[in-house]
Design an enzyme around this catalytic site. Structure first.
Site, mmCIF file in Angstrom:
data_model
loop_
_atom_site.group_PDB
_atom_site.id
_atom_site.type_symbol
_atom_site.label_atom_id
_atom_site.label_comp_id
_atom_site.label_asym_id
_atom_site.label_seq_id
_atom_site.Cartn_x
_atom_site.Cartn_y
_atom_site.Cartn_z
ATOM 1 N N SER A 189 80.961 21.025 47.231
ATOM 2 C CA SER A 189 79.744 20.644 46.498
ATOM 3 C C SER A 189 79.466 21.575 45.339
ATOM 4 C CB SER A 189 78.531 20.740 47.416
ATOM 5 O OG SER A 189 78.438 19.633 48.201
ATOM 6 N N PRO A 223 76.117 24.480 53.352
ATOM 7 C CA PRO A 223 76.454 25.880 53.682
ATOM 8 C C PRO A 223 76.376 26.842 52.496
ATOM 9 C CG PRO A 223 78.458 24.588 53.413
ATOM 10 C CD PRO A 223 77.309 23.629 53.251
ATOM 11 N N GLY A 224 76.105 26.317 51.278
ATOM 12 C CA GLY A 224 75.848 27.285 50.207
ATOM 13 C C GLY A 224 76.652 27.100 48.929
ATOM 14 N N GLY A 225 77.247 25.934 48.758
ATOM 15 C CA GLY A 225 78.042 25.696 47.534
ATOM 16 C C GLY A 225 77.221 25.829 46.250
ATOM 17 N N ASP A 241 67.049 25.557 54.287
ATOM 18 C CA ASP A 241 67.821 24.586 55.080
ATOM 19 C C ASP A 241 67.772 25.024 56.538
ATOM 20 O OD1 ASP A 241 69.935 22.844 56.134
ATOM 21 O OD2 ASP A 241 70.556 22.610 54.051
ATOM 22 N N ASP A 261 61.274 23.229 56.267
ATOM 23 C CA ASP A 261 61.432 21.898 55.678
ATOM 24 C C ASP A 261 61.360 21.997 54.141
ATOM 25 O OD1 ASP A 261 61.285 19.301 54.853
ATOM 26 O OD2 ASP A 261 59.661 18.704 56.216
ATOM 27 N N ASP A 278 69.783 19.511 46.720
ATOM 28 C CA ASP A 278 70.880 18.608 47.104
ATOM 29 C C ASP A 278 70.597 18.036 48.498
ATOM 30 O OD1 ASP A 278 73.391 17.389 46.875
ATOM 31 O OD2 ASP A 278 74.475 19.113 47.670
ATOM 32 N N LYS A 307 70.503 10.815 46.113
ATOM 33 C CA LYS A 307 71.534 10.138 46.919
ATOM 34 C C LYS A 307 71.302 8.635 46.813
ATOM 35 C CE LYS A 307 72.633 14.280 48.264
ATOM 36 N NZ LYS A 307 73.797 14.982 47.739
HETATM 37 N N1 SAM Z 1 74.351 21.841 48.299
HETATM 38 C C1 SAM Z 1 74.961 22.198 49.581
HETATM 39 C C2 SAM Z 1 76.218 22.953 49.301
HETATM 40 O O1 SAM Z 1 76.626 23.008 48.131
HETATM 41 O O2 SAM Z 1 76.796 23.531 50.210
HETATM 42 C C3 SAM Z 1 75.229 20.969 50.414
HETATM 43 C C4 SAM Z 1 73.965 20.321 50.853
HETATM 44 S S1 SAM Z 1 74.208 19.024 51.977
HETATM 45 C C5 SAM Z 1 74.815 17.762 50.990
HETATM 46 C C6 SAM Z 1 72.585 18.493 52.320
HETATM 47 C C7 SAM Z 1 71.746 19.495 53.077
HETATM 48 O O3 SAM Z 1 70.384 19.050 53.036
HETATM 49 C C8 SAM Z 1 72.090 19.620 54.562
HETATM 50 O O4 SAM Z 1 72.523 20.930 54.831
HETATM 51 C C9 SAM Z 1 70.765 19.299 55.283
HETATM 52 O O5 SAM Z 1 70.525 20.162 56.374
HETATM 53 C C10 SAM Z 1 69.763 19.540 54.167
HETATM 54 N N2 SAM Z 1 68.468 18.860 54.350
HETATM 55 C C11 SAM Z 1 68.221 17.554 54.549
HETATM 56 N N3 SAM Z 1 66.887 17.341 54.681
HETATM 57 C C12 SAM Z 1 66.301 18.544 54.529
HETATM 58 C C13 SAM Z 1 64.948 18.996 54.561
HETATM 59 N N4 SAM Z 1 63.948 18.159 54.764
HETATM 60 N N5 SAM Z 1 64.704 20.313 54.379
HETATM 61 C C14 SAM Z 1 65.714 21.170 54.156
HETATM 62 N N6 SAM Z 1 67.014 20.817 54.124
HETATM 63 C C15 SAM Z 1 67.296 19.517 54.319
#
Ligand code: SAM
Length: 358
Positions: A189, A223-225, A241, A261, A278, A307
């Site tokens: 990501s 995970p932190g991308g 997250d 949240d 994201d 999304k």
């Molecule tokens: N941008 C991240 C990266 O580069 O590694 C990848 C993110 S991943 C596509 C989506 C993330 O959104 C997930 O880790 C999920 O736990 C988080 N997420 C979804 N709903 C959320 C919320 N209400 N609050 C915080 N995080 C949330």
């Protein structure tokens, strides 16, 4: 010239076609699209060639979301026999009395079949360019501001010839930004945010807009991308997250991870420059929350992903952005917005918003 050829991600032909028709109609240009599912391109045929050329000149290419490149088509589908692919291209260019082209790109659709044409495209470029120069179609030297000639290969024996203008096209081969995955980044990501920075922030402004020491918030960070891109630029990041963040990022000392949240988190101080997001969530909900951040002045600039649903993807983007902009406008917030289906995006689009300072 009555036709445009546009490139998009394979599987997004319907979105590219709907967007093209919408934008053309706003310029009173009407016509129809020819598309094949998963072909990664669309042809738009206008009823009026002059109106089409006006649209092609006056519409800002950067406003497209799903379209990676656009060309004015110079030919119908050309047959390119393996024993001499150059002659038919020359003939088509001369038939259009083309001259003064500054560069040549031999391109192909972004599909698995299309990619098998990359070697041929490379091999063909030099001899084709030489012949086009000899024939006076191309200038003797590469010229970055002169029109770009595109040969868009459909197969080893067929293709389209098209033209684009450097002041209003994508400067990238095939309209694609190729980036190397940094092996130390925690997820692929990361390339989305890197591409977004390169796309939306002019390089000569990186020093002030992507500056070391800035405070950033990353919603849905694990995970932190994306956090990696901010940390790499020496920023201090609050990562929101419930999931785990990569240890390598936590060890930098630049990341504070909060398991809360993303829709409820509010920064304690008004010192956040970047908000990136994201989160996998409904795009309406994400956009509404980002608008709130902007209106409250909780961040100075933002990049976020929307999304997309499986169906009505173009309509959804349009509706979500319209509601988002309405929310900002009702609050008297002045801004610049860009939205793009980036090369590294999948079922999502990336949005960038920067407030306009009074
Ligand atoms: N941008 C991240 C990266 O580069 O590694 C990848 C993110 S991943 C596509 C989506 C993330 O959104 C997930 O880790 C999920 O736990 C988080 N997420 C979804 N709903 C959320 C919320 N209400 N609050 C915080 N995080 C949330």
């Amino acid at each position: 010239m009555k036709q445009l050829l546009v490139y998009c991600r394979a599987g997004f032909e319907k979105e590219a076609a709907a967007e093209l028709q919408d934008q053309a109609a706003a310029f009173a240009v009407f016509g129809f699209c020819k598309l094949k599912a998963n072909s990664a391109f669309v042809i738009f045929e206008a009823y009026d060639s002059e109106a089409l050329q006006r649209f092609y000149r006056d519409f800002d290419f950067q406003h497209f979301i799903f379209i990676r490149q656009w060309l004015l088509l110079l030919s119908s589908e050309l047959e390119l026999p393996a024993q001499d692919r150059i002659a038919p291209v020359l003939q088509a260019a001369l038939a259009e009395e083309l001259s003064g082209c500054g560069s040549l790109r031999v391109e192909f659709p972004d599909t698995n079949d299309g990619k098998t044409l990359s070697t041929l495209a490379r091999k063909l470029t030099v001899p084709l360019r030489q012949s086009l120069r000899q024939a006076g179609v191309m200038l003797q030297k590469e010229h970055k501001r002169a029109p770009v000639l595109h040969l868009f290969l459909l197969s080893g024996t067929s293709g389209y010839l098209g033209l684009s203008y450097p002041e209003n096209n994508s400067a990238l081969e095939n309209g694609i930004m190729r980036l190397k995955f940094p092996p130390e980044a925690p997820s692929r990501s990361t390339l989305k945010l890197e591409e977004a920075f390169i796309t939306f922030i002019p390089k000569d402004e990186w020093e002030t807009r992507l500056a070391p020491g800035m405070q950033a918030v990353d919603l849905g960070a694990c995970p932190g991308g994306w956090t990696y891109q901010l940390v790499k630029r020496s920023m201090m990041v609050t990562a929101i997250d419930n999931g785990p963040m990569a240890e390598s990022l936590m060890e930098t000392g630049q990341v504070k991870h909060l398991m809360v949240d993303g829709f409820k988190f509010v920064p304690a101080k008004k010192n956040v420059y970047w908000l990136v997001c994201d989160m996998i969530e409904q795009p309406q909900r994400v956009a509404a929350r980002i608008a709130q951040w902007l209106i409250q002045g909780w961040c100075q600039e933002t990049i976020f992903n929307l999304k997309l649903p499986m169906k009505r993807r173009y309509e959804t983007v349009k509706e979500v952005l319209a509601a988002f902009e309405q929310q900002l406008q009702e609050a008297g917030f002045r801004y610049q917005l860009q939205a793009r289906h980036l090369y590294h995006d999948r079922e999502e689009v990336t949005v960038h918003v920067q407030p306009i300072k009074r």
